[in-house]
Design an enzyme around this catalytic site. Structure first.
Site, PDB file in Angstrom:
ATOM      1  N   MET A   1       0.789  -1.141  -0.066  1.00 55.44           N
ATOM      2  CA  MET A   1      -0.071   0.007   0.021  1.00 55.44           C
ATOM      3  C   MET A   1       0.891   1.453   0.060  1.00 55.44           C
ATOM      4  SD  MET A   1      -2.702   1.329   2.836  1.00 55.44           S
ATOM      5  CE  MET A   1      -3.904  -0.211   2.652  1.00 55.44           C
TER       6      MET A   1
ATOM      7  N   SER B   1       4.482  -6.500   1.812  1.00 50.74           N
ATOM      8  CA  SER B   1       3.361  -6.088   2.732  1.00 50.74           C
ATOM      9  C   SER B   1       1.858  -6.551   2.275  1.00 50.74           C
ATOM     10  CB  SER B   1       3.579  -4.572   2.781  1.00 50.74           C
ATOM     11  OG  SER B   1       2.517  -4.045   3.862  1.00 50.74           O
ATOM     12  N   GLN B   2       1.031  -5.741   2.071  1.00 51.43           N
ATOM     13  CA  GLN B   2      -0.205  -6.362   1.581  1.00 51.43           C
ATOM     14  C   GLN B   2      -0.298  -7.091   0.348  1.00 51.43           C
ATOM     15  OE1 GLN B   2      -2.939  -3.018   0.999  1.00 51.43           O
ATOM     16  NE2 GLN B   2      -2.620  -2.734  -1.055  1.00 51.43           N
TER      17      GLN B   2
ATOM     18  N   ASP C   1       9.583  -4.501  13.304  1.00 47.60           N
ATOM     19  CA  ASP C   1       8.558  -4.072  12.434  1.00 47.60           C
ATOM     20  C   ASP C   1       7.646  -3.110  13.421  1.00 47.60           C
ATOM     21  OD1 ASP C   1       6.256  -3.421  10.609  1.00 47.60           O
ATOM     22  OD2 ASP C   1       6.774  -5.406   9.669  1.00 47.60           O
TER      23      ASP C   1
ATOM     24  N   HIS D   1       9.646  -2.342   8.880  1.00 43.93           N
ATOM     25  CA  HIS D   1       8.936  -2.899   7.623  1.00 43.93           C
ATOM     26  C   HIS D   1       9.518  -2.774   6.445  1.00 43.93           C
ATOM     27  CE1 HIS D   1       5.067  -4.747   6.250  1.00 43.93           C
ATOM     28  NE2 HIS D   1       4.957  -3.582   5.475  1.00 43.93           N
TER      29      HIS D   1
END
Length: 291
Positions: free
Chosen positions: A30, A105-106, A218, A274
């Site tokens: 994202m 990530s997503q 993270d 992250h």
């Protein structure tokens, strides 16, 4: 006859040595896009350099341009994004014999949905970098030093978390699991929490390897254990259970237990926040799954 046989063997060996490397598909997270030179562009170059052999790398774009791609990462329904990508992969002639997938990530859980829903062309190895596979329950950098403030932010986020127009398809409230299972439009489905779908399990078990990368420091994903299929115990948001303690694993609803026991599930930890990893870490830990 002998010379002919030798010639055939040499020809076969040459064919194998000149075989093209397995293509690689990238899906960004994202707020990012397919072609940002500082993120996905850099990863694409790293893969091309380390895998070599002219490897074909497809960095997924959701939309007609980089602006649409970035916006859609926030606003487009996750199911629609997965459907879009399935169509892209199916019509790409360079992917028809199989590909390796890297999700960031997503993009990690979205590519897992692709593996579960769209087995053709075949995904061979799935590598998830910081994917929130059990969802998130918090805002980036929360919990932090001010736990009370973070809890208040969670309550505000809960108000609209399950409205399909918001990008919260993987919001997971451990204080109200029933509402989550009922209202979640994406995560509860791919995690077999609405109704059991045997196809999802069958397709995920077709993977050669499922590789889950968790970032040790993270501050973006809450809880970071979600990156390894862990999550908060039901009814509170402090104590966390790991993957093997989850219903998803113990009842083997997705095939995680079978993947693990057959040596095809890898849990990797990368130091840093992250999506922060070095080229050296990538080469030492990820490259073997791409060759």
């Amino acid at each position: 006859m002998m010379l002919g046989a030798v010639a055939l063997l040499l020809s076969a060996a040459l064919t194998v040595s000149q075989a093209e490397p397995v293509p690689v598909v990238l899906w960004h997270g994202m707020g990012d896009s397919c072609c940002n030179p500082l993120s996905m562009g850099s990863i694409k170059g790293l893969v091309e350099k380390k895998v070599g052999g002219g490897v074909y790398v497809k960095s997924l774009m959701i939309g007609n341009n980089i602006v649409e791609d970035t916006e859609n990462g926030f606003l487009m329904n996750a199911n629609d994004q997965v459907t879009n990508v399935c169509a892209q992969l199916k019509k790409d002639p360079k992917l028809q014999n199989g590909y390796n997938a890297l999700g960031f990530s997503q993009g990690g859980q979205f590519l897992r949905a692709v593996a579960q829903r769209c087995p053709s062309p075949p995904m061979l190895n799935l590598i998830s970098f910081g994917g929130q596979h059990q969802g998130v329950y918090g805002f980036p950098h929360c919990p932090g030093e001010n736990q009370t403030l973070c809890d208040y932010v969670r309550k505000l986020l809960n108000i609209g978390a399950y409205i399909s127009l918001t990008q919260a398809e993987y919001w997971h409230d451990p204080l109200n699991e029933a509402e989550y299972r009922q209202a979640s439009v994406f995560l509860a489905d791919i995690n077999q929490e609405k109704a059991f779908n045997q196809t999802y399990k069958t397709n995920l078990l077709k993977l050669k390897n499922l590789v889950l990368v968790k970032f040790a420091d993270d501050t973006m994903v809450d809880p970071k254990d979600s990156e390894w299929f862990g999550f908060y115990d039901e009814g509170q948001a402090v104590k966390v259970h790991n993957m093997t303690q989850s219903k998803l694993y113990q009842q083997d609803l997705l095939g995680l237990k079978e993947l693990n026991e057959s040596g095809r599930l890898a849990l990797l930890a990368s130091p840093g926040d992250h999506l922060q990893f070095t080229d050296a870490w990538f080469e030492a830990n990820i490259l073997k799954f791409l060759k």
